[in-house]
Design a protein around this motif. Structure first.
Motif, PDB file in Angstrom:
ATOM      1  N   LEU A  16      31.629  28.882  47.872  1.00 24.41           N
ATOM      2  CA  LEU A  16      33.031  29.230  47.650  1.00 24.41           C
ATOM      3  C   LEU A  16      33.180  30.396  46.680  1.00 24.41           C
ATOM      4  O   LEU A  16      34.188  31.110  46.711  1.00 24.41           O
ATOM      5  N   TYR A  17      32.189  30.590  45.828  1.00 23.04           N
ATOM      6  CA  TYR A  17      32.265  31.760  44.932  1.00 23.04           C
ATOM      7  C   TYR A  17      32.193  33.047  45.741  1.00 23.04           C
ATOM      8  O   TYR A  17      32.877  34.033  45.424  1.00 23.04           O
ATOM      9  N   ASP A  18      31.385  33.069  46.794  1.00 19.16           N
ATOM     10  CA  ASP A  18      31.339  34.222  47.697  1.00 19.16           C
ATOM     11  C   ASP A  18      32.678  34.372  48.410  1.00 19.16           C
ATOM     12  O   ASP A  18      33.176  35.486  48.626  1.00 19.16           O
ATOM     13  N   PHE A  19      33.262  33.256  48.805  1.00 21.19           N
ATOM     14  CA  PHE A  19      34.590  33.242  49.416  1.00 21.19           C
ATOM     15  C   PHE A  19      35.616  33.848  48.461  1.00 21.19           C
ATOM     16  O   PHE A  19      36.538  34.556  48.876  1.00 21.19           O
ATOM     17  N   ALA A  20      35.440  33.569  47.165  1.00 18.51           N
ATOM     18  CA  ALA A  20      36.369  34.055  46.146  1.00 18.51           C
ATOM     19  C   ALA A  20      36.215  35.546  45.882  1.00 18.51           C
ATOM     20  O   ALA A  20      37.175  36.321  45.979  1.00 18.51           O
ATOM     21  N   ARG A  82      27.401  31.107  31.466  1.00 24.07           N
ATOM     22  CA  ARG A  82      28.343  31.825  30.602  1.00 24.07           C
ATOM     23  C   ARG A  82      28.531  33.268  31.071  1.00 24.07           C
ATOM     24  O   ARG A  82      29.647  33.789  31.063  1.00 24.07           O
ATOM     25  N   PHE A  83      27.447  33.906  31.449  1.00 25.42           N
ATOM     26  CA  PHE A  83      27.551  35.280  31.931  1.00 25.42           C
ATOM     27  C   PHE A  83      28.340  35.353  33.233  1.00 25.42           C
ATOM     28  O   PHE A  83      29.108  36.283  33.450  1.00 25.42           O
ATOM     29  N   LEU A  84      28.141  34.368  34.110  1.00 28.34           N
ATOM     30  CA  LEU A  84      28.899  34.331  35.355  1.00 28.34           C
ATOM     31  C   LEU A  84      30.382  34.134  35.062  1.00 28.34           C
ATOM     32  O   LEU A  84      31.238  34.795  35.669  1.00 28.34           O
ATOM     33  N   PHE A  85      30.686  33.251  34.124  1.00 22.58           N
ATOM     34  CA  PHE A  85      32.080  33.010  33.752  1.00 22.58           C
ATOM     35  C   PHE A  85      32.708  34.270  33.160  1.00 22.58           C
ATOM     36  O   PHE A  85      33.828  34.656  33.525  1.00 22.58           O
ATOM     37  N   LEU A  86      31.985  34.927  32.260  1.00 27.82           N
ATOM     38  CA  LEU A  86      32.497  36.146  31.637  1.00 27.82           C
ATOM     39  C   LEU A  86      32.707  37.235  32.674  1.00 27.82           C
ATOM     40  O   LEU A  86      33.743  37.928  32.668  1.00 27.82           O
ATOM     41  N   SER A  87      31.759  37.401  33.581  1.00 31.90           N
ATOM     42  CA  SER A  87      31.885  38.406  34.642  1.00 31.90           C
ATOM     43  C   SER A  87      33.110  38.123  35.503  1.00 31.90           C
ATOM     44  O   SER A  87      33.852  39.047  35.870  1.00 31.90           O
ATOM     45  N   THR A  88      33.317  36.856  35.815  1.00 33.05           N
ATOM     46  CA  THR A  88      34.462  36.469  36.653  1.00 33.05           C
ATOM     47  C   THR A  88      35.781  36.762  35.942  1.00 33.05           C
ATOM     48  O   THR A  88      36.705  37.328  36.540  1.00 33.05           O
ATOM     49  N   LEU A 190      47.137  39.488  44.030  1.00 38.53           N
ATOM     50  CA  LEU A 190      46.658  38.520  45.011  1.00 38.53           C
ATOM     51  C   LEU A 190      45.153  38.328  44.870  1.00 38.53           C
ATOM     52  O   LEU A 190      44.652  37.199  44.896  1.00 38.53           O
ATOM     53  N   VAL A 191      44.425  39.442  44.723  1.00 42.42           N
ATOM     54  CA  VAL A 191      42.974  39.375  44.537  1.00 42.42           C
ATOM     55  C   VAL A 191      42.636  38.554  43.293  1.00 42.42           C
ATOM     56  O   VAL A 191      41.740  37.702  43.313  1.00 42.42           O
ATOM     57  N   ALA A 192      43.342  38.818  42.199  1.00 47.00           N
ATOM     58  CA  ALA A 192      43.069  38.112  40.949  1.00 47.00           C
ATOM     59  C   ALA A 192      43.254  36.602  41.112  1.00 47.00           C
ATOM     60  O   ALA A 192      42.422  35.796  40.655  1.00 47.00           O
ATOM     61  N   VAL A 193      44.345  36.198  41.760  1.00 43.97           N
ATOM     62  CA  VAL A 193      44.611  34.771  41.964  1.00 43.97           C
ATOM     63  C   VAL A 193      43.563  34.161  42.892  1.00 43.97           C
ATOM     64  O   VAL A 193      43.024  33.078  42.626  1.00 43.97           O
ATOM     65  N   TRP A 194      43.282  34.844  43.995  1.00 49.90           N
ATOM     66  CA  TRP A 194      42.302  34.357  44.980  1.00 49.90           C
ATOM     67  C   TRP A 194      40.924  34.211  44.339  1.00 49.90           C
ATOM     68  O   TRP A 194      40.264  33.168  44.472  1.00 49.90           O
ATOM     69  N   ALA A 199      36.900  30.522  42.530  1.00 53.90           N
ATOM     70  CA  ALA A 199      35.695  30.556  41.699  1.00 53.90           C
ATOM     71  C   ALA A 199      35.558  29.294  40.852  1.00 53.90           C
ATOM     72  O   ALA A 199      34.466  28.991  40.349  1.00 53.90           O
ATOM     73  N   ILE A 200      36.630  28.546  40.688  1.00 51.03           N
ATOM     74  CA  ILE A 200      36.610  27.369  39.814  1.00 51.03           C
ATOM     75  C   ILE A 200      35.532  26.356  40.194  1.00 51.03           C
ATOM     76  O   ILE A 200      34.817  25.835  39.313  1.00 51.03           O
TER      77      ILE A 200
END
Length: 429
Positions: A16-20, A82-88, A190-194, A199-200
């Motif tokens: 789903l992260y790829d989906f995001a 943490r790095f993935l969260f920060l990047s997101t 829209l991108v930001a929300v999607w 990504a959650i």
């Protein structure tokens, strides 16, 4: 879809992260904001195209330089999550920032885009590094293909919402106006929300392993530096198959980058496509790529990653040759969709093959090198295509250069010994 995963919930969350994040590359980088920037924010389309290309180039250089080191730092310090969260967070915030620049505010738009794009690319490094952990040696191909295919679906669904809800309507959603391109700029929101919403799950259900231990009194920065040095010292002995794979991918990936960057331009200039035709063509390529990635994931696990990449390169060469030689729009469509269908498996199988070769506790570092191989020479394909087109005054001649990248990449890939690479990785599952 039977993935036979270690943890089905974790695998779905990972995919789903790829989906995001595909919403960002589809809407911002490819279809909507890039075009809007050149037409409405920059001085004119020619200047805007040059400025946008510089921002994309800057992203590639920054990611190529940072990804291996940050990958090693994430491995040694247990910082991948943490790095993935920060990047997101940075990518999502950057997408929001892109809503605000108006006509003439070029620097603001380019800085916001570059920061968001670097964060997006770095996020994929940390995201990819979970692949060997949430799959098994026997299912890594289909899991990678599932994630890649779901990514294409996510990007396209977000694009459909953007086109129908904001771009191609007189009454945009949520009351956005059509003056000053507000409805177009709103697609970044829209991108930001999607991106943020889908990504959650990865942060809820995909767990990190315990960090590697460091020497007493030694900081994770020194440990990461030592890990990078050790990797380079052992590259010819233990990691030779990884090195060969990365060199091969360095070449054939340039061919893919060039196809996606210039496929629409070639369709317009050689086959007379209108703008709407190009959008439909691009959507068709992405649908085909997603379906191909999903289907070929099973082939990957059955015949191996290297052979799957080889099959995709054969097909890409064949369809590319048809696109160069044909004068028929129908055959060009067939060639384009065929190439799209094989581009997804090429990328997904390359990622899974890399995952089979990576030793434990170095996943993020090596996927950093994987990102490096995708960015370091990304300018060569477009540069060669442009120069050959100029030299022969022919787009067909320019597009033919892509075939060279596929042939040379295949020859280099032939030197990769998949069984030996898996054995040297020392993975039991």
């Amino acid at each position: 879809m039977a993935l036979a995963r270690k943890n089905s919930k974790a695998t779905m969350a990972w995919a789903l992260y790829d989906f995001a994040n595909s919403s960002f590359t589809t809407l911002v980088v490819t279809f909507i904001y890039a075009t809007y920037f050149t037409k409405a924010i920059a001085e004119n389309e020619t200047v805007g195209t040059t400025q946008w290309s510089l921002a994309v180039t800057a992203t590639a250089l920054i990611v190529a330089l940072l990804s291996p080191y940050l990958g090693a730092l994430a491995d040694r310090g247990g910082l991948r999550r943490r790095f993935l969260f920060l990047s997101t967070v940075v990518a999502v915030a950057g997408s929001v920032a892109l809503f605000f620049p108006m006509q003439g505010q070029v620097l603001w738009a380019l800085v916001a885009f570059t920061i968001a794009n670097v964060a997006f690319e770095m996020g994929t490094v940390f995201y990819n590094a979970y692949l060997p952990e949430i799959s098994t040696r026997d299912t890594i191909g289909r899991v990678s293909g599932f994630g890649w295919g779901l990514g294409y679906i996510g990007g396209l669904l977000c694009l459909v919402v953007a086109l129908l809800g904001f771009v191609q309507t007189d009454t945009p959603l949520l009351g956005f106006a059509t003056e000053n391109g507000e409805n177009i700029r709103a697609t970044n929101l829209l991108v930001a929300v999607w991106y943020g919403l889908f990504a959650i799950p990865i942060f809820l259900w995909v767990k990190d392993r315990k960090p590697s231990t460091t020497s007493e009194g030694e900081s994770i920065f020194r440990t990461a530096n030592r890990q990078i040095r050790n990797t380079f010292h052992e590259i010819r002995r233990r990691y030779r198959q990884i090195l060969r794979l990365l060199i091969a991918r360095l070449v054939y990936n340039d061919g893919l980058i060039t196809i996606f960057a210039f496929g629409g331009i070639y369709a317009q200039g050689t086959f007379g496509f209108e703008t709407e035709d190009v959008i439909i063509f691009g959507i068709g390529l992405n649908v085909a790529a997603g379906l191909g990635a999903l289907a070929f994931g099973f082939l990957d696990d059955f015949v191996g990653g290297r052979r799957t990449v080889e099959i995709s390169l054969f097909g890409l060469f064949g369809f590319g040759l048809v696109a160069v030689l044909t004068s028929s729009v129908t055959w060009f469509w067939i060639a384009g969709l065929g190439a799209g269908m094989l581009s997804g498996p090429n990328q997904a199988a390359s990622r899974s093959l890399m995952g089979r070769f990576i030793p434990r506790e170095k996943e993020t570092e090596f996927y950093g090198f994987f990102a490096f191989s995708g960015k370091a020479t990304a300018f060569l394909g477009p540069l060669l295509l442009g120069q050959v087109t100029l030299l022969f005054h022919s787009q067909r001649a320019g597009m033919a250069t892509v075939l060279v990248f596929f042939v040379v990449g295949w020859l280099l890939l032939r030197t990769v010994d998949e069984k030996k690479g898996i054995a040297l990785a020392g993975r039991s599952t």
